[in-house]
Enzyme design. Structure first.
Site, PDB file in Angstrom:
ATOM      1  N   ASP A 178     -68.375  22.442  -7.889  1.00  0.00           N
ATOM      2  CA  ASP A 178     -69.098  23.449  -8.664  1.00  0.00           C
ATOM      3  C   ASP A 178     -69.323  24.669  -7.771  1.00  0.00           C
ATOM      4  OD1 ASP A 178     -70.506  24.729 -10.624  1.00  0.00           O
ATOM      5  OD2 ASP A 178     -72.315  23.519 -10.445  1.00  0.00           O
ATOM      6  N   MET A 179     -68.759  25.810  -8.173  1.00  0.00           N
ATOM      7  CA  MET A 179     -68.966  27.036  -7.404  1.00  0.00           C
ATOM      8  C   MET A 179     -70.436  27.441  -7.500  1.00  0.00           C
ATOM      9  SD  MET A 179     -66.001  27.517  -6.170  1.00  0.00           S
ATOM     10  CE  MET A 179     -66.270  29.113  -5.382  1.00  0.00           C
ATOM     11  N   ASP A 200     -65.686  27.714 -13.347  1.00  0.00           N
ATOM     12  CA  ASP A 200     -66.235  27.561 -11.995  1.00  0.00           C
ATOM     13  C   ASP A 200     -66.493  26.114 -11.597  1.00  0.00           C
ATOM     14  OD1 ASP A 200     -68.311  27.131 -13.738  1.00  0.00           O
ATOM     15  OD2 ASP A 200     -69.781  28.290 -12.615  1.00  0.00           O
ATOM     16  N   GLU A 201     -65.893  25.161 -12.291  1.00  0.00           N
ATOM     17  CA  GLU A 201     -66.073  23.765 -11.896  1.00  0.00           C
ATOM     18  C   GLU A 201     -64.854  22.936 -12.248  1.00  0.00           C
ATOM     19  OE1 GLU A 201     -68.966  21.404 -14.041  1.00  0.00           O
ATOM     20  OE2 GLU A 201     -69.036  22.889 -15.651  1.00  0.00           O
TER      21      GLU A 201
END
Length: 397
Positions: free
Chosen positions: A9-10, A103-104
């Site tokens: 996860d960013m 983003d994940e």
């Protein structure tokens, strides 16, 4: 072989990208979601979260909590660019990657220890490689199953790393709050509170039969998760299920003519994306949100799948005409779903000469040619190179 699943996860992705591109914003509260007061927060930097700002919060509320914050619109193309670079890094470690969102992602790291060392060593190397590639941090969770990996990635954020090994799962679950389980929403938590259940350990004080009788499939899933059961594999490819577009208006309005202009803009965007990927859907959904934040949706399913902009627009406009607006509208959107997965479409000999017959909206040959021409120009010169006449000089003021 024991499964090893990672969830990456960013960290505050959109806001972090803005801080990366604007060095003067680093260390300051950055809120992505528009510079006005009408939208909602898309992302908030960790500096902004300290003031209680979070995703999906109305911008006007965020401004009250963090009046000195930096408010900015989103840079979608930039986010997509960096997301692709992150995914490129992940594929250098495993071919089994499931992109869960921009983003994940989930990574099946089963059996990779002979290449990259232990799962923890691999995750550390992966985090460093991502930072070297895009200049951003991420958090990684490691576990035997997907839902636990996702929970683990939220520990020690930002720039976190948490490994949950199989032998430690029972003790971990015993005290894990049920609200941490993905899919257990606020309403479900309220019902569980009424039963005096707040942890996974307390879930197992009741039988599977009890949970099934009480909550059906949701009860079964809860009982399984409380035991660490999650048979889902990391899916290397997932079919798109829907495409949608929506926006919050600058001013609340009862003007259906204005709302229809927004529907055309949304239909144009959705239709273009569907044609780009060769997708067609049968169900068009209209979404409205009133000034009091109450939402309303209406849908219509067509006999044949479509990706024609005018058809998507006309169905959504007809749905809007059928609604008596009881309060001013602050948000409008539309979506296309119920995709044709067979690859076979029923031919209609009259399609080339009819647009709307017996209440059924179909694409004309002229409309399809128009879409093709617009798509070709935009592909070569960009989306802003040309627009439909009904949207010329359009704004929502």
């Amino acid at each position: 072989m024991k499964r090893c699943i990672m969830h990456l996860d960013m960290d505050a992705f959109f806001a972090s990208v803005e801080q990366l591109d604007h060095p003067e914003w680093r260390g300051k509260p950055v809120i992505v979601g528009g510079s006005g007061d009408r939208g909602v927060v898309c992302a908030a930097s960790y500096e902004a979260r300290k003031f209680g700002v979070h995703s999906a919060m109305p911008i006007v509320q965020a401004r009250k909590l963090c009046p000195h914050g930096i408010y900015t619109g989103n840079s979608r193309e930039r986010y997509v660019e960096l997301s692709r670079k992150v995914m490129h890094v992940l594929y250098s470690y495993s071919p089994v990657i499931e992109k869960a969102s921009i983003d994940e992602a989930y990574i099946d790291a089963t059996g990779t220890d002979h290449l990259f060392g232990s799962p923890v060593e691999m995750a550390k190397e992966m985090k460093q490689k991502i930072h070297d590639s895009v200049g951003l941090t991420c958090s990684i969770g490691i576990a035997p199953v997907k839902f636990l990996a996702k929970i683990a990635s939220d520990y020690n954020k930002p720039n976190g790393l948490y490994a949950l090994f199989e032998k430690d799962v029972p003790a971990f679950l015993q005290e894990l709050p049920v609200r941490k389980i993905p899919g257990v929403g606020k309403k479900f938590v309220v019902k569980l509170d009424e039963l005096g259940v707040s942890t996974c350990g307390q879930v197992l004080e009741y039988s599977l039969d009890f949970w099934e009788r009480r909550f059906g499939k949701s009860g079964i899933a809860l009982w399984e998760r409380a035991q660490g059961i999650d048979p889902r594999e990391v899916e290397t490819s997932t079919e798109a299920k829907s495409e949608s577009a929506e926006n919050t208006l600058h001013k609340d309005t009862l003007d259906k003519a204005l709302l229809k202009k927004w529907l055309m803009r949304h239909a144009d965007r959705v239709g273009q994306n569907q044609r780009k990927y060769g997708l067609k859907g049968r169900t068009i959904t209209l979404k409205l949100k009133y000034s009091d934040f109450q939402s309303l949706t209406r849908s219509k399913t067509l006999p044949d799948p479509t990706n024609t902009t005018d058809v998507i627009y006309q169905v959504a406009a007809d749905l809007l005409d059928g609604i008596d607006l009881v309060r001013p509208v602050r948000l409008i959107g539309l979506g296309l779903s119920n995709y044709n997965t067979t690859g076979v479409e029923q031919m209609n000999m009259l399609d080339h000469m009819t647009h709307k017959c017996s209440g059924v909206v179909r694409a004309t040959e002229q409309q399809q040619k128009l879409d093709k021409a617009l798509d070709a120009v935009r592909s070569k010169f960009g989306n802003k190179a040309i627009c439909r006449g009904s949207l010329f000089k359009f704004d929502d003021d």
